[in-house]
Design a protein around this motif. Structure first.
Motif, PDB file in Angstrom:
ATOM      1  N   LEU A 285      -3.614  -5.286   6.316  1.00  0.00           N
ATOM      2  CA  LEU A 285      -2.789  -4.031   7.233  1.00  0.00           C
ATOM      3  C   LEU A 285      -1.862  -3.631   6.655  1.00  0.00           C
ATOM      4  O   LEU A 285      -1.100  -2.413   6.471  1.00  0.00           O
ATOM      5  N   ASN A 286      -0.742  -3.884   7.388  1.00  0.00           N
ATOM      6  CA  ASN A 286       0.578  -4.017   7.263  1.00  0.00           C
ATOM      7  C   ASN A 286       1.277  -4.294   6.433  1.00  0.00           C
ATOM      8  O   ASN A 286       2.326  -3.455   5.649  1.00  0.00           O
ATOM      9  N   LYS A 292       3.212   1.499   1.107  1.00  0.00           N
ATOM     10  CA  LYS A 292       3.334   3.310   1.009  1.00  0.00           C
ATOM     11  C   LYS A 292       4.023   3.813   1.476  1.00  0.00           C
ATOM     12  O   LYS A 292       4.386   4.889   0.212  1.00  0.00           O
ATOM     13  N   GLU A 293       4.760   2.992   2.409  1.00  0.00           N
ATOM     14  CA  GLU A 293       6.030   3.236   2.091  1.00  0.00           C
ATOM     15  C   GLU A 293       6.953   3.362   1.189  1.00  0.00           C
ATOM     16  O   GLU A 293       7.969   3.802   1.245  1.00  0.00           O
ATOM     17  N   LEU A 294       7.015   2.283   0.175  1.00  0.00           N
ATOM     18  CA  LEU A 294       7.847   2.104  -0.191  1.00  0.00           C
ATOM     19  C   LEU A 294       7.771   3.267  -1.638  1.00  0.00           C
ATOM     20  O   LEU A 294       8.083   3.499  -2.389  1.00  0.00           O
ATOM     21  N   SER A 473      -6.606  -0.092  -6.199  1.00  0.00           N
ATOM     22  CA  SER A 473      -6.560   1.238  -5.377  1.00  0.00           C
ATOM     23  C   SER A 473      -6.093   2.262  -6.088  1.00  0.00           C
ATOM     24  O   SER A 473      -6.313   2.958  -5.531  1.00  0.00           O
ATOM     25  N   GLY A 474      -5.768   2.192  -7.226  1.00  0.00           N
ATOM     26  CA  GLY A 474      -5.607   3.762  -8.165  1.00  0.00           C
ATOM     27  C   GLY A 474      -4.179   4.389  -6.826  1.00  0.00           C
ATOM     28  O   GLY A 474      -4.486   5.524  -7.214  1.00  0.00           O
ATOM     29  N   VAL A 735      -8.907  -1.566   0.322  1.00  0.00           N
ATOM     30  CA  VAL A 735      -9.334  -0.613   1.146  1.00  0.00           C
ATOM     31  C   VAL A 735      -8.858   0.270   2.138  1.00  0.00           C
ATOM     32  O   VAL A 735      -8.197   0.964   2.992  1.00  0.00           O
ATOM     33  N   ARG A 736      -7.331  -1.010   3.066  1.00  0.00           N
ATOM     34  CA  ARG A 736      -6.285  -1.034   3.642  1.00  0.00           C
ATOM     35  C   ARG A 736      -5.634   0.377   3.076  1.00  0.00           C
ATOM     36  O   ARG A 736      -5.270   1.157   3.491  1.00  0.00           O
ATOM     37  N   ILE A 737      -5.241  -0.117   1.280  1.00  0.00           N
ATOM     38  CA  ILE A 737      -4.089   1.291   1.045  1.00  0.00           C
ATOM     39  C   ILE A 737      -4.442   2.396   1.533  1.00  0.00           C
ATOM     40  O   ILE A 737      -4.100   2.982   1.902  1.00  0.00           O
ATOM     41  N   HIS A 738      -6.291   2.613   1.125  1.00  0.00           N
ATOM     42  CA  HIS A 738      -6.552   3.794   1.382  1.00  0.00           C
ATOM     43  C   HIS A 738      -6.969   4.338   2.465  1.00  0.00           C
ATOM     44  O   HIS A 738      -6.670   5.840   2.513  1.00  0.00           O
ATOM     45  N   GLU A 739      -7.323   2.791   3.315  1.00  0.00           N
ATOM     46  CA  GLU A 739      -6.734   3.901   4.806  1.00  0.00           C
ATOM     47  C   GLU A 739      -5.269   4.233   5.398  1.00  0.00           C
ATOM     48  O   GLU A 739      -5.360   5.535   6.278  1.00  0.00           O
ATOM     49  N   PHE A 740      -4.368   4.494   4.057  1.00  0.00           N
ATOM     50  CA  PHE A 740      -2.995   4.681   4.440  1.00  0.00           C
ATOM     51  C   PHE A 740      -2.593   5.811   3.770  1.00  0.00           C
ATOM     52  O   PHE A 740      -2.186   6.701   4.522  1.00  0.00           O
TER      53      PHE A 740
END
Length: 747
Positions: A285-286, A292-294, A473-474, A735-740
């Protein structure tokens, strides 16, 4: 045959405080001296013991008595009592004071010391305070003695007993009676199976709550060793049922209890309930959040980018194709960029152009790779210094608060981030979720991160599927290089690697200059061919030393497995000699000159790089799974082995730490990840279908720089190319990437 000896400990010859291993001289009846060896939590010179064990014959030191268990006996007379007290067993009492105590109390000395120690102040030279200190020591020693006797009743060895007592003290009785599975969580070297064995002896029921919860957590931890981040609930229940011999219907309630205790997290993926150890879920998750932040855009004018790229091409004499140009532009225009592609597709040229571009901007760059060998290759390919990721993050091995494990501590982290404008990481397929999380923690938003790797390589040894999940993740810019450049087309290693990856057949005609196939169908014949290739044929052909030529094999066990190959190759490639010292550790025989590999991460092992006149010029900690080197010295007196690693580091291993090393004349293909060798020899005969697959063969072939020689069955080789099956790895970073991500995939 088990025997018993009784006597008093005259003196201790050697004691290793780290593991309790002791060599002592026992004086038995008639003052006969007997050399004894064993592991003891605490040993007292002068104490009388009754020891159980067996006689052995040591090659150097002769006849010895190997102690398996012992009990400390109370001194039976005033002479024995004086000897015990005067031995230094109790701090503050020397030989002269011991004699005075025994003279004063006579045959009643032992009872006074144990039951009325305050009366010791009657003796000249012992104050009330000193008497209380002596009383405390006597009580502690008596407590430990009773604890060790109690533990031995349940078949717990002296060595393990010492660890248990050090951890729990007098609480150990409560722990063992209530929940012996705590040992697996609290004590290094105690896994679920040992704890379960102890629990069975103590009388814990097979369907107890403690046992089922501990068993399920053990299954999840073992799954991490296979690379999994989680297990589907049904798979967890099936594996746990096999381990515990308990019906899966018992487990649902316990799973809910573990969830309420926050030991596990349940998530649904594709209508399947998945069970994560809590740490793993939050790591993914982290990691997703930081990625995403980068992922920041830096808009650039295409015409200016083109001008800069053309200028670099002119300066370096290179010409980039369309995809390479796109890769440079994406790297410049985004905070996070992924470059992937197989051998010969121009990844190095692309990276070098990216480096030149950012250097022209005055940017500060840092280059890194997961292993020392991969970092060395990166340095050679770019001319720019590259480090291992661990050294980039400034690893300092620190034990955690209760000394339970070696915790990874990096000096570079969120509070002390890396000072860099651009960070390029190569061989990303080797990076597991733990290392990726630590790396991202040390990167500030605004720093460009470029991840380079071949997603068709084997995944990391550690848990997770980081590179593939990020690509899958694309959600981030990815450029895949597919074109094999003309110079690379001249190499059959490169051409055949791509054919293998596409599932196409490979021509076996031995007209190649760098890809050979020697058809052999008997394991012993194959080994004879390997020895001849290493000793005679390949070194002059590839202009390399015999120790630089690497045998890679799919398996650990079997006729052509790592374990058997290493024993045979050691005999021929580094035979015994009077000038070479040896040491036997468990099932392994190590010899000076042996090629060895570290087989687990050790974050606390100290190393140094030595310069002129053998003077250390750099020091640090941390030796990692897959690091290879050569044994330079075996010192029996100091009980240590010195290993010189390929990247210039030297480390000293105590004999106890040799369980972290194994011979490396042959290594598994998995262990060769991130490495490149002048020549690779690949013995192939047969093996489990799940293991003998295309992915494994592709990885093996791409480890060679100048020459690949396959020795074995052409049918096995062809079947591996056809076999696309791989063991499924349970991970969910995508999956976690898509959640963000708030928006649809943009690339």
């Amino acid at each position: 045959m088990s025997e018993t000896v009784t006597g008093y400990i005259d003196h201790v010859i050697y004691r290793n405080e780290e593991n309790g291993y002791t060599v002592l001289v026992l004086k038995a009846a008639g003052e006969e001296e007997l050399t004894c060896v064993g592991s003891f939590a605490d040993i007292t010179q002068g104490a009388t013991i009754e020891a159980e064990g067996s006689y052995t014959e040591h090659a150097v030191y002769g006849r010895q008595f190997q102690i398996r268990s012992f009990v400390e006996k109370a001194p039976e007379d005033s002479l024995a009592m004086e000897r015990y007290l005067g031995s230094g067993a109790i701090k503050g009492i020397g030989a002269a004071l011991a004699a005075r105590i025994v003279r004063h109390f006579g045959e009643d000395t032992l009872r006074i010391v144990e039951e009325e120690p305050e009366r010791l102040s009657e003796v000249k030279g012992i104050s009330d305070r000193k008497a209380r200190e002596i009383a405390a020591q006597v009580t502690e020693k008596a407590d430990m003695r009773r604890a060790m006797i109690f533990l031995q009743k349940y078949g717990i060895s002296l060595n393990l007993g010492a660890k248990i007592y050090q951890k729990y003290g007098q609480e150990l009785y409560h722990v063992l009676q209530e929940n012996p599975y705590r040992l697996a969580d609290d004590i290094v070297g105690v896994g679920f199976k040992i704890a379960d064995e102890i629990a069975g002896r103590i009388g814990i029921q097979p369907d107890s709550d403690y046992r089922i919860c501990s068993g399920m957590l053990y299954v999840l931890s073992m799954a991490m060793g296979e690379g999994h981040i989680f297990l589907p609930k049904d798979e967890l229940f099936r594996r746990s049922s096999e381990l515990l011999g308990v019906d899966p219907s018992y487990m649902e309630k316990h799973l809910m209890d573990m969830m309420l205790q926050r030991k596990v997290i349940l998530k649904e993926l594709d209508e399947t309930v998945c069970v994560y150890p809590s740490q793993n879920y939050y790591l993914e998750l982290n990691t997703a959040r930081m990625l995403k932040e980068l992922n920041v855009s830096y808009p650039q004018k295409d015409s200016l980018l083109e001008d800069r790229i053309k200028r670099i091409e002119k300066e370096t004499g290179t010409i980039l194709d369309e995809m390479q140009r796109k890769a440079v532009k994406e790297a410049v225009s985004h905070g996070l960029f992924i470059l992937t592609g197989g051998p010969g597709t121009g990844k190095t040229t692309t990276i070098n152009t990216i480096i030149r571009f950012f250097e022209g901007e005055g940017a500060e760059l840092r280059l890194a790779a997961p292993t020392g060998r991969a970092a060395k290759r990166m340095t050679e390919a770019t001319g720019y210094e590259a480090q291992t990721i661990h050294r980039l993050l400034e690893l300092s091995g620190m034990p955690d608060e209760d000394n339970r494990t070696q915790a990874i501590h990096f000096e570079r982290n969120a509070q002390n981030p890396l000072e860099a404008d651009v960070i390029i990481i190569d061989e990303m397929s080797m990076v597991d979720i733990f290392l990726m999380h630590s790396l991202l923690m040390a990167v500030c938003v605004g720093t460009r991160v470029i991840l380079v790797g071949d997603e068709n390589q084997l995944p990391s040894v550690g848990p997770g599927n980081v590179l593939r999940d990020i690509i899958r993740s694309g959600c981030f810019p990815v450029v895949t290089l597919n074109k094999i450049f003309r110079q690379a087309q001249e190499s059959d290693i490169v051409v055949n690697a791509h054919r293998i990856n596409r599932g196409e057949s490979v021509t076996i005609d031995n007209k190649s200059r760098d890809f050979f196939f020697l058809k052999r169908y008997d394991a012993d014949v194959i080994i004879r061919v390997i020895i001849a290739l290493i000793q005679e044929k390949l070194p002059p052909y590839v202009q390399a030393r015999p120790d630089e030529i690497q045998v890679l094999t799919p398996m650990r066990k079997g006729l052509l497995g790592v374990e058997r190959l290493n024993q045979i190759l050691q005999r021929y490639l580094n035979p015994p000699a009077p000038s070479k010292r040896e040491h036997e550790a468990g099932e392994h025989l190590f010899r000076e000159g042996d090629k060895v590999m570290q087989i687990r991460n050790n974050y606390q092992l100290e190393w140094e790089i030595r310069g002129k006149y053998n003077i250390p010029v750099e020091k640090g900690v941390g030796v990692f799974n897959g690091d290879t080197g050569v044994i330079k010295e075996i010192n029996e007196f100091a009980e240590c082995v010195t290993v010189a690693f390929e990247d210039g580091r030297t480390a000293d291993y105590t004999f106890k730490q040799l369980e972290e090393l194994e011979l490396a004349y042959a290594v598994t293909i998995h262990k060769s990840q991130g490495s490149e060798y002048p020549a690779v020899i690949l013995p192939l005969l047969s093996g489990p279908r799940m293991l003998m697959n295309r992915n494994l063969l592709y990885t093996a072939v791409t480890r060679a720089r100048r020459c690949v020689t396959v020795v074995g069955s052409e049918e096995t080789f062809a079947e591996m190319i056809r076999n696309e099956q791989q063991q499924k790895r349970y991970s969910s970073l995508d999956v976690r990437i898509h959640e963000f991500m708030d928006e649809e995939p943009a690339f």
